[in-house]
Design a protein around this motif. Structure first.
Motif, short mmCIF file in Angstrom:
data_model
loop_
_atom_site.label_atom_id
_atom_site.label_comp_id
_atom_site.label_asym_id
_atom_site.label_seq_id
_atom_site.Cartn_x
_atom_site.Cartn_y
_atom_site.Cartn_z
N GLU A 143 43.90 45.55 38.04
CA GLU A 143 42.84 44.90 38.88
C GLU A 143 41.90 46.02 38.99
O GLU A 143 40.63 45.74 39.11
CB GLU A 143 43.57 44.96 40.52
CG GLU A 143 42.61 44.28 41.50
CD GLU A 143 43.15 43.93 42.68
OE1 GLU A 143 43.09 42.93 43.29
OE2 GLU A 143 43.88 44.89 43.27
N GLN A 144 42.21 47.48 39.27
CA GLN A 144 41.35 48.20 39.28
C GLN A 144 40.53 48.49 37.89
O GLN A 144 39.21 48.67 37.99
CB GLN A 144 41.94 49.71 39.57
CG GLN A 144 40.96 50.76 39.80
CD GLN A 144 40.08 50.77 41.16
OE1 GLN A 144 40.48 50.18 41.94
NE2 GLN A 144 38.83 50.70 40.78
N GLU A 187 34.28 45.38 35.52
CA GLU A 187 33.17 44.32 36.28
C GLU A 187 32.05 45.27 36.67
O GLU A 187 30.69 44.84 36.50
CB GLU A 187 33.81 43.88 37.13
CG GLU A 187 34.49 42.64 36.88
CD GLU A 187 35.17 42.09 38.07
OE1 GLU A 187 35.21 42.39 39.02
OE2 GLU A 187 35.79 40.87 37.91
N HIS A 188 32.25 46.57 37.03
CA HIS A 188 31.21 47.33 37.73
C HIS A 188 30.42 47.84 36.63
O HIS A 188 29.19 47.87 36.81
CB HIS A 188 31.81 48.33 38.54
CG HIS A 188 30.75 49.58 38.99
ND1 HIS A 188 29.81 49.03 40.20
CD2 HIS A 188 30.53 50.88 38.66
CE1 HIS A 188 29.26 50.26 40.41
NE2 HIS A 188 29.43 51.22 39.39
N THR A 231 39.92 45.91 35.95
CA THR A 231 38.98 44.94 35.75
C THR A 231 37.82 45.19 36.83
O THR A 231 36.56 44.88 36.39
CB THR A 231 39.66 43.62 36.33
OG1 THR A 231 40.81 43.30 35.38
CG2 THR A 231 38.86 42.50 36.33
N LYS A 232 38.10 45.80 37.79
CA LYS A 232 36.85 46.01 38.81
C LYS A 232 35.95 47.14 38.14
O LYS A 232 34.64 46.90 38.36
CB LYS A 232 37.44 46.35 40.13
CG LYS A 232 38.02 45.46 40.96
CD LYS A 232 38.25 46.14 42.31
CE LYS A 232 39.02 45.09 43.35
NZ LYS A 232 39.56 45.63 44.69
#
Length: 616
Positions: free
Chosen positions: A252-253, A259-260, A255-256
């Motif tokens: 998740e991190q 995404e960032h 992916t974040k």
């Protein structure tokens, strides 16, 4: 009573047996049965006596038949469990226990079947088995462990997955207190401590995402859930689960972070980027797209379509493009589009639309990329204009060089010839005549140099300064200067221009232009007709158009139109004509970013239209 079967003397007693019981002869037929047996199998009120087991129970297993045969042989087989479909086609389970049936002479005449409805028990066992399987598989694959705390025994019980999550040995004794110590000091440990306290005191459950530090010093993320257990209103313990979600959190991190990174990238690209769904509603828009649309927050555009953002005609055009791209699954690349802003300015941009496809190959939307090329288009326009001006100037330069070379060579040759004549001539009168001819040639050379100098001045002047000039005042000044010529030719000048009209021009250029055109109208008047010169004014787009009309000889423009404004071009054989007036006029008005055109008919007259650029 069935034929060839001994009479059972205690039939009434058997019918009242509390346990479901049936007597089966060696032909597998029911001789007698208790009411409870008939009730359990829904045979009440039916003629089941004398019918075979296989007829009554169509789905009975072979094992029951085998045990009955064993009873007929005097054996006592083990009990078994079978399933059958009742009258409503529902599955029912029963447990049977079969023993041999003896007559008074101790001869085996059949078998006695005793049954018990175990449907609820079997279903519960199946349910428990399923739950245990699901719990085990879910725990293994989902890294989920369960635990219980019993207050009375002060005992903490946990599964092996809990130990694997906490990374403790099998002989390590976990209790409710030291389990809390595995949670990372600070927020995580405080949160789990308060959750347990609140569960005990306030009967509240919990579900938290926390960090732990294992026995081996590894940090993990876990999802912990729990609830208190109460019996008759009294707290008796706790139950809960712990799930290792470290991999999920890390993904998740990541992916974040991705995404960032992607968001940072697209927000800093000098392009407008957006994503739409199949209904053309915006799912994403970068900073450039938001700025183009005048929207500050991305949330204000998510879920909106082009009909919410543009006028109806523009929105419909964009929607048609979207549908075409998504249906054809072919990208639309670098299509040049224009948009008129509310302030009237026109924006030009290149638009590309690329279909988005899911894993199954179906289109889920599209990615749009637009680039504002208004500045490039303006520079392109300026470049074209510059190329046009340069080309024009180059042609003028070549023409000018040719003319200078030709004219000066002519004057030079004429001077050389006259000087040769003068040197060899002995007659004084002839010498005087040659001297007069030299004087005329000198005057013509000076006139040529003066005219060429004017042309050079016009084409090399880099700082053209315009001023606001009253048109009629400038016209009157020119007419006053030309009064003698006008009177001599009995000319009439009519001005239809209002006295308050002003235009931005180079004053000297305007005076020279008016002078050239009006003197041309006098030079090329019809022999027996007094010249009439009419001046009028109108407006075309960004130009103020001054029209000067005469009733002179006129000109065949089909024959001479392309040469009308050329240097040293004359068309009527007039001895006074030098072919420079209209050439200089054209250069002067173009130097002011204007233009000139003419219309003419032979024998009727000519009209010169002077376009003065008011914008530039």
């Amino acid at each position: 009573m069935i034929m060839k079967t001994p009479i059972v003397s205690n039939q009434f007693l058997i019918k009242q047996l509390p346990k479901p019981t049936a007597f089966i002869n060696k032909e597998f037929k029911v001789v007698l049965a208790s009411d409870k047996w008939a009730e359990d199998f829904n045979f009440q009120g039916k003629d089941y006596i004398g019918k075979s087991i296989n007829e009554l129970f169509k789905n009975v297993s072979n094992k029951l038949t085998e045990t009955l045969l064993a009873c007929f042989d005097g054996k006592f087989p083990e009990s078994g469990t079978d399933v059958y479909l009742d009258n409503s086609s529902k599955e029912k389970w029963f447990q049977w226990n079969n023993i041999p049936w003896y007559d008074e002479q101790e001869n085996i005449i059949g078998a006695i079947i005793q049954t018990e409805d175990v449907t609820d028990r079997v279903k519960n066992e199946l349910r428990i088995e399923k739950l245990e399987f699901l719990q085990k598989e879910t725990g293994e694959h989902g890294k989920i462990g369960n635990w219980e705390y019993h207050k009375q025994q002060d005992k903490f019980i946990c599964c092996g997955m809990i130990r694997r999550i906490f990374e403790v040995d099998d002989d390590y004794e976990i209790d409710i207190d030291n389990s809390v110590n595995f949670y990372k000091a600070g927020y995580s440990r405080n949160t789990i401590s308060m959750a347990i306290f609140s569960a005990r005191e306030k009967k509240t459950s919990w579900n938290e995402k926390l960090q732990i530090v294992t026995a081996k010093g590894n940090e993990k993320w876990v999802n912990v859930s729990g609830k208190p257990l109460y019996k008759s209103g009294e707290y008796v313990g706790l139950i809960g689960i712990v799930q290792d979600i470290t991999d999920f959190v890390q993904k998740e991190q990541k992916t974040k972070d991705n995404e960032h990174l992607l968001k940072t990238l697209i927000n800093n690209l000098p392009l407008q980027i957006y994503i739409k769904d199949t209904q053309s509603k915006k799912l994403l828009a970068n900073k450039s797209e938001l700025q183009f649309l005048g929207i500050e927050n991305e949330n204000d555009i998510i879920g909106k379509d082009d009909f919410d953002l543009y006028d109806k005609a523009t929105a419909q055009k964009f929607r048609d493009e979207d549908v075409e791209v998504m249906i054809s699954q072919n990208a639309m690349l670098n299509k040049e589009l224009t948009r008129t802003n509310p302030d009237g300015s026109v924006v030009t941009f290149l638009s590309s639309k690329i279909p988005l496809k899911g894993d199954n190959g179906e289109v889920t939307g599209l990615v749009g990329i637009s680039m504002d090329i208004s500045e490039q288009k303006q520079k392109e326009k300026e470049l074209k204009s510059l190329i046009s001006v340069t080309s024009s100037q180059n042609k003028k330069l070549i023409n000018f060089a040719h003319i200078v070379s030709h004219n000066l060579r002519s004057h030079s040759a004429n001077f050389a010839m006259l000087l040769d004549f003068l040197a060899s001539e002995e007659d004084e009168k002839e010498k005087l005549r040659i001297m007069d001819m030299l004087t005329d040639s000198s005057k013509n050379l000076m006139d040529t140099l003066h005219n060429l100098n004017d042309i050079v001045a016009i084409n090399t002047e880099s700082n053209i300064i315009k001023k606001e000039v009253n048109v009629n005042k400038k016209v009157n000044a020119v007419l006053k200067k030309l009064k003698a010529q006008l009177d001599r030719n009995k000319a009439t000048v009519i001005s239809e221009i209002s006295d308050d009209v002003k235009i931005n021009v180079v004053p000297d250029y305007l005076q020279n232009i008016l002078t050239n055109i009006i003197t041309n109208a006098l030079k090329y008047k019809k022999p027996d007709v007094d010249p009439i010169i009419k001046l009028s004014l109108n407006y075309v787009q960004n130009y103020t158009v001054l029209s000067i009309e005469d009733n002179g000889l006129g000109l065949d423009l089909k024959k001479y139109g392309t040469k009308l404004f050329g240097m040293y071009k004359t068309f009527h054989g007039n001895a006074d004509a030098k072919g420079l007036g209209l050439y200089i006029t054209k250069n002067q008005i173009e130097a002011m970013h204007g233009k000139i055109s003419a219309s003419s008919q032979v024998g009727i007259g000519s009209t010169f239209n002077l376009y003065f650029n008011e914008k530039n």
